[in-house]
Design a protein around this motif. Structure first.
Motif, mmCIF file in Angstrom:
data_model
loop_
_atom_site.group_PDB
_atom_site.id
_atom_site.type_symbol
_atom_site.label_atom_id
_atom_site.label_comp_id
_atom_site.label_asym_id
_atom_site.label_seq_id
_atom_site.Cartn_x
_atom_site.Cartn_y
_atom_site.Cartn_z
ATOM 1 N N PRO A 170 -7.127 -9.399 1.136
ATOM 2 C CA PRO A 170 -8.506 -9.883 1.124
ATOM 3 C C PRO A 170 -9.500 -8.783 1.504
ATOM 4 O O PRO A 170 -9.226 -7.975 2.384
ATOM 5 C CB PRO A 170 -8.518 -10.985 2.186
ATOM 6 C CG PRO A 170 -7.090 -11.373 2.363
ATOM 7 C CD PRO A 170 -6.277 -10.157 2.051
ATOM 8 N N GLY A 171 -10.620 -8.771 0.814
ATOM 9 C CA GLY A 171 -11.713 -7.874 1.185
ATOM 10 C C GLY A 171 -11.574 -6.454 0.671
ATOM 11 O O GLY A 171 -12.480 -5.650 0.847
ATOM 12 N N ILE A 217 -7.491 0.394 5.395
ATOM 13 C CA ILE A 217 -8.140 -0.395 4.335
ATOM 14 C C ILE A 217 -7.918 -1.891 4.542
ATOM 15 O O ILE A 217 -8.787 -2.698 4.237
ATOM 16 C CB ILE A 217 -7.763 0.025 2.883
ATOM 17 C CG1 ILE A 217 -6.376 -0.379 2.508
ATOM 18 C CG2 ILE A 217 -8.028 1.464 2.586
ATOM 19 C CD1 ILE A 217 -6.214 -0.440 0.980
ATOM 20 N N ILE A 218 -6.780 -2.260 5.089
ATOM 21 C CA ILE A 218 -6.542 -3.689 5.332
ATOM 22 C C ILE A 218 -7.526 -4.211 6.390
ATOM 23 O O ILE A 218 -8.130 -5.273 6.244
ATOM 24 C CB ILE A 218 -5.080 -3.955 5.753
ATOM 25 C CG1 ILE A 218 -4.127 -3.593 4.601
ATOM 26 C CG2 ILE A 218 -4.880 -5.411 6.169
ATOM 27 C CD1 ILE A 218 -2.664 -3.514 4.996
ATOM 28 N N LEU A 255 -0.183 5.216 -0.539
ATOM 29 C CA LEU A 255 -1.089 5.382 0.602
ATOM 30 C C LEU A 255 -0.281 5.663 1.865
ATOM 31 O O LEU A 255 0.839 5.172 2.011
ATOM 32 C CB LEU A 255 -1.916 4.108 0.815
ATOM 33 C CG LEU A 255 -3.190 3.963 -0.013
ATOM 34 C CD1 LEU A 255 -2.871 3.827 -1.493
ATOM 35 C CD2 LEU A 255 -3.974 2.747 0.456
ATOM 36 N N ASN A 260 -10.444 -2.812 7.220
ATOM 37 C CA ASN A 260 -11.796 -2.810 6.660
ATOM 38 C C ASN A 260 -12.014 -3.989 5.720
ATOM 39 O O ASN A 260 -13.096 -4.565 5.680
ATOM 40 C CB ASN A 260 -12.092 -1.480 5.957
ATOM 41 C CG ASN A 260 -12.629 -0.441 6.923
ATOM 42 O OD1 ASN A 260 -13.669 -0.635 7.526
ATOM 43 N ND2 ASN A 260 -11.908 0.628 7.101
ATOM 44 N N GLY A 261 -10.976 -4.336 4.978
ATOM 45 C CA GLY A 261 -11.065 -5.502 4.098
ATOM 46 C C GLY A 261 -11.271 -6.774 4.906
ATOM 47 O O GLY A 261 -12.098 -7.623 4.569
ATOM 48 N N CYS A 321 0.831 -1.212 0.000
ATOM 49 C CA CYS A 321 0.000 0.000 0.000
ATOM 50 C C CYS A 321 0.865 1.260 0.000
ATOM 51 O O CYS A 321 0.588 2.209 -0.735
ATOM 52 C CB CYS A 321 -0.918 0.026 1.217
ATOM 53 S SG CYS A 321 -2.143 -1.286 1.215
#
Ligand SMILES: Nc1ncnc2c1ncn2[C@@H]1O[C@H](COP(=O)(O)OP(=O)(O)O)[C@@H](O)[C@H]1O
Ligand SMILES: [Mg+2]
Lengths: 487, 248
Positions: free
Chosen positions: B91-92, A453-454, A445, A456-457, A440
C-alpha cells in the motif's frame, strides 16, 4: 538478515547528522527558576508591564503545580524526574543586539544554518522556492527573512520579541487566548519563561504568497528551549507555515517546552507543518531532547480551517497533541501525523478535536512506526459538544511494528453530547510484512531500501499533506531514523 | 545456466524438497508440473532465496556460480527473476516508482547508468503494450486492488523490464481467463532467447499449449518422478496425476 549489504552497514553506522555544536559565545543566565529569573528575562526583552504580569502569574501557578506534583503522569512515557532548578532558562548568542539586516548577523550563525540546510540569505535560496525563515537559536530569534516582501501585503512575520515591541495590541489580544497560561504543567512553565519564537499575522483577505517557517536550533548545553509561536489569520486569509528543529548530540537530556497558538477567523485557513528532528538520544537511549509541547488552534470564525501535519522522528520523548477547537460553524480541523520511534525513543502523541460549532468537521490520520525498543502511543480525543449539530469526525490510526521489542498503543477517547454527530474510528496494527520485504528484495532492492519504501508507503496519506520540499526531507528523515532497525 | 544437484530443502522446519536434480541450459524452457503441495513453490522460493527456507543438502549453480551463497537481492540483480504465484500488495507505494527503483537497482549492479524518469517511461510504455496493461495501473499502489489477471500481467511486465537471465514463473496461469492467459504467454514468449533460461511451473497443461517447453518434469512429494518432452504434459492431462504415483 542480509549482513553483507554494504548500504545497511553504512546506514547503521551513520550518526545523527545535525549533532554538531557551534562555537558561539552566549549570554546566559545562571540555572534555576525563580521570580528573579522571570523578571530578568522580561527585563532583557524590555517588555511592557502587562507581559511581565502574565509571566509572573504563570510562574506562581507553575510553582503551585510543581508542589502539588501536577507534572503529567498519564502519558505512556517514562523519564527520571526533571529538576527544574538545573535548567538554564535563557541563553542568547552574543552580541544580542538586534540586527537591522542579515549582513550584521554573526557569520558563524549563518554558517550553522547553512550546515542545517537552511539559507538565511534571501539571494541564495537552497530549494529554488521562496520560504521566509525565522531562525530561533537557543532562546532568541536571530534572523527573519523576506520581511520586506511580506510587509508589502501587510503580512507581519517576525520574532515574538519584536512583535511584543511593534505590535503590542495584537499580542495582547491573542497571547494566551488559545492556550491559557494555566492550561497544563508545561504550557504554564513556558508562559513564565518563554524567551522568543515567531509571530505571524495575515491580514484580511490576503493569501500569504510564500511558505513561512521557523527553524529551531538548540545549541548551548544545559539550556531548555521555551519558545512561543502565535499565528493569526484574519478573515479570508490563508497561510502555510513550516517548522523544523534540530539539536546537538549530548549525553544529557534537554527540555524543549513550546507553546503554539493558532487563530483562524471567518473563512481563514492555516496549514501548520512540522518536521521534528530533535536529537533522539543514542542507540542505548542516552541523551536526547524531551519534547513536551502544547499546540492548539482555534477555528474561531465560520468556515475556518486549521490543518496540522507533523512528522515526528526525533526527540528522546515526545509529548504533544496538536489540537483544534472548532468554534465557528462549518469550521474544519485536520490532524495528519507520522511518528517514528526507534531504539529507546518514546512518543505519546495525538490530537484533540473539540467540536463546538454546527456542522464542524474533523479528520485524524495517524501513522505510528515503532522499531528497536521504541514505544509509541496514539492518544486522541474527539469531543462533540451539545450544540455541535451535524458534526462529523473520521479517525484512522495505523501502527506499523518493525521487530518484536517495540510497542504500539492506541487510546482513542470519545465524548459525544450531540446525537446528530457522525463519528468513525478505524485502527490497525501490523507488523512489517516479510512477504513485502521478500518481494522487494526479489526485485533487486536492498533490505534497507525495501523497508524504507514500505514505511514511506505506509505514511503516504500524511506525507502528501506536506509542502513539496518538506515531503522529500521527511522521507529522507524517515529512512534515516530507521537506521539499524533491521539486521 | 541452472544446475540443481541433489537438492534437499526445508520450508520452516519441514523437509519438502527431497533430492532434486535438474539442468536447464541457456535458451531452454523447462516446465515443472505437479499436484498441489508437491513442493513447486518451495523450489522456486529456495532458488530465489526467500527467508524461512533452508537448503539441507545439495547445491545449485547459476551461470557457474554458487547461487545459494548469494543474498536474495544479489540473486535478483544477477538476473534471477521469480514471477510470484501470489504477487504481494504494498500500500502507498506507486507501481511505476517501484518498477523504476527495481530496474535501476539492477542496472546499477550491471554497471549501467540509471534510467531517468523520461527514459523509463518510454521503455515502460512499450512493454506495457505487450502485456496489454492499462496505464492507470502504473499510478496505483503496487498490486493493491489489482484483479488476479492484472497482478500476473504486472509480474510479466516486471520481467520484461528487468530482462533477467533465469525466469521462474510460479503458477502464473492460475486464476487467469483464456484472454489473460494468452497475453501472459505472449509476454513470456517474447522473452525467449538463446541466452535466457526459463522454468515454468504449472498445475495445468493448458499454459503449455501457449508456452511450448523443451522439457517437462513432474514433481511429486518433493522429487522429480518423471521427465520427458513436451508430450509428457498432454499425457499427464489425459491420465491425471494419479498416474504418476507417489515416490514414497
Ligand atoms: N513455511 C512453511 N512451513 C512449513 N510447511 C510449508 C511451508 N511452506 C510450504 N509448506 C508445505 O510444503 C508443502 C509444499 O508446498 P508448496 O511448495 O507451496 O507446494 P505447491 O507449490 O506445489 O503447491 C505443502 O505441504 C505446504 O503446506
Ligand atoms: Mg505453489
Amino acid at each position: 538478515m542480509s549482513a553483507q549489504n554494504p548500504e545497511l552497514e553504512r546506514l547503521a553506522n551513520e550518526e545523527y547528522k545535525y549533532g554538531f555544536v557551534s562555537d558561539i559565545e552566549s549570554d546566559q543566565i545562571a540555572p534555576g527558576l525563580s521570580e528573579e529569573v522571570v523578571r530578568l528575562i522580561s527585563a532583557k526583552k524590555e517588555e511592557p508591564a502587562w507581559l511581565l504580569d502574565f509571566r509572573l502569574k504563570a510562574l506562581a501557578r507553575f510553582q503551585e503545580m510543581l508542589e502539588e506534583k501536577h507534572e503529567p503522569g498519564w502519558a505512556k512515557v517514562d523519564y527520571p524526574e526533571i529538576n527544574y532548578q538545573d535548567i538554564i532558562y535563557y541563553s542568547a548568542p552574543k552580541p544580542s543586539v538586534e540586527v537591522e539586516s542579515l549582513d550584521e548577523v554573526d557569520p558563524e550563525l549563518l554558517r550553522t544554518y547553512e550546515k542545517l540546510g537552511i539559507s538565511l540569505d534571501e539571494q541564495k535560496r537552497l530549494s529554488g522556492v521562496k520560504v521566509a525563515v525565522d531562525a530561533v537559536f537557543d532562546s532568541v530569534s536571530v534572523a527573519t527573512t523576506y520581511r520586506a516582501e511580506l510587509e508589502k501585503q501587510g503580512i507581519i512575520f517576525c520574532s515574538f520579541s519584536e512583535a511584543v515591541k511593534n505590535h503590542p495590541d495584537l499580542i495582547k489580544k491573542y497571547l494566551g487566548s488559545v492556550v491559557p497560561y494555566s492550561d497544563n504543567f508545561f504550557a504554564c512553565l513556558n508562559s513564565a519563561v518563554f524567551s522568543d519564537g515567531s509571530f505571524a499575522y495575515i491580514p484580511k483577505g490576503v493569501r500569504c504568497p510564500m511558505e513561512l517557517s521557523t527553524y529551531f536550533r538548540i545549541n548551548s548545553a544545559g539550556t531548555g528551549q521555551f519558545e512561543r509561536t502565535l499565528l493569526v489569520a484574519d478573515e479570508g486569509a490563508s497561510v502555510s507555515y513550516l517548522e523544523g528543529c534540530t539539536a546537538p548530540m549530548r549525553d544529557e537530556n534537554q527540555l524543549h517546552a513550546a507553546v503554539v497558538e493558532l487563530v483562524a477567523l471567518d473563512d481563514a485557513s492555516i496549514k501548520y507543518s512540522t518536521v521534528q528532528n530533535w536529537y533522539p538520544g543514542d542507540k542505548n537511549g542516552v541523551g536526547g531532547i524531551y519534547n513536551f509541547v502544547t499546540k492548539r488552534g482555534a477555528c474561531r470564525g465560520k468556515r475556518s480551517k486549521i490543518s496540522w501535519t507533523q512528522v515526528e522522528t526525533g526527540s528522546a520523548i515526545t509529548w504533544k497533541y496538536p489540537s483544534c477547537i472548532l468554534q465557528g460553524d462549518d469550521s474544519v480541523g485536520e490532524f495528519y501525523s507520522v511518528a517514528m520511534t526507534n531504539n529507546y525513543q518514546q512518543a505519546d502523541t495525538g490530537t484533540k478535536m473539540i467540536h463546538i460549532g454546527k456542522n464542524t468537521k474533523s479528520t485524524i490520520i495517524s501513522k505510528g512506526i515503532s522499531a528497536g525498543r521504541g514505544q509509541q502511543t496514539y492518544r486522541g480525543l474527539v469531543k462533540i459538544g451539545r450544540k455541535a449539530e451535524g458534526a462529523r469526525n473520521y479517525s484512522q490510526c495505523d501502527s506499523l511494528l518493525l521487530g518484536s521489542e517495540c510497542g504500539a498503543h492506541t487510546f482513542p477517547y470519545l465524548d459525544v453530547e450531540n446525537p446528530s454527530a457522525t463519528v468513525e474510528h478505524e485502527a490497525t496494527t501490523s507488523k512489517i510484512g516479510e512477504d513485502q520485504i521478500f518481494y522487494c528484495l526479489q526485485r533487486g532492492l536492498s533490505e534497507e531500501d525495501a523497508i524504507s519504501i514500505i514505511v514511506n508507503g505506509f505514511c503516504k496519506e500524511v506525507l502528501r499533506e506536506l509542502p513539496m520540499e518538506f515531503a522529500v526531507e521527511a522521507q529522507n528523515l524517515l529512512s534515516l531514523s530507521l537506521e539499524g532497525s533491521v539486521g | 545456466m541452472l544446475e540443481i544437484k541433489n537438492l534437499h530443502a526445508n520450508a520452516g522446519d519441514t523437509p519438502i524438497i527431497k533430492g532434486i536434480d535438474l539442468n536447464i541450459g541457456a535458451g531452454e524452457v523447462h516446465a515443472i508440473m505437479g499436484p498441489n503441495g508437491s513442493g513447486k513453490s518451495t523450489l522456486s522460493n529456495v532458488l530465489a532465496g526467500r527467508p524461512g527456507y533452508s537448503v539441507t543438502r545439495g547445491e545449485v549453480l547459476y551461470a557457474g556460480q554458487n547461487l545459494l551463497d548469494m543474498p536474495t537481492e544479489i540473486r535478483a540483480r544477477e538476473g534471477v527473476f521469480l514471477a510470484f504465484q501470489y504477487p504481494v500488495e504494498i500500500p502507498g507505494v506507486g507501481n511505476s516508482y517501484f518498477l523504476k527503483t527495481s530496474v535501476n537497482a539492477v542496472r546499477t549492479h550491471r554497471g549501467e547508468d540509471e534510467l531517468d524518469a523520461m527514459d523509463f517511461l518510454s521503455i515502460c510504455e512499450e512493454k506495457m503494450k505487450l502485456v496489454e496493461m492499462p496505464s492507470d495501473l502504473m499510478s496505483r499502489s503496487i498490486n493493491e486492488g489489482f484483479s488476479g489477471g492484472e497482478k500476473k500481467r504486472n509480474e510479466i511486465l516486471q520481467m520484461l523490464l528487468l530482462e533477467p537471465k533465469l525466469c521462474i514463473l510460479d503458477e502464473t496461469d492460475s486464476g487467469l481467463d483464456i484472454d489473460a492467459l494468452r497475453v501472459v504467454a505472449e509476454g513470456v514468449n517474447a522473452m525467449r532467447s538463446p541466452d535466457r533460461a526459463m522454468l515454468v511451473i504449472t498445475h495445468y497443461q493448458r499454459l503449455l499449449d501457449y508456452i511450448v517447453p523443451d522439457r517437462v518434469h513432474v514433481l511429486s512429494g518433493g522429487q522429480i518422478v518423471r521427465s520427458g518432452g513436451k508430450e509428457l504434459a498432454g499425457e499427464l492431462e489425459a491420465k491425471g496425476y494419479g498416474w504418476i504415483g507417489n515416490p514414497e
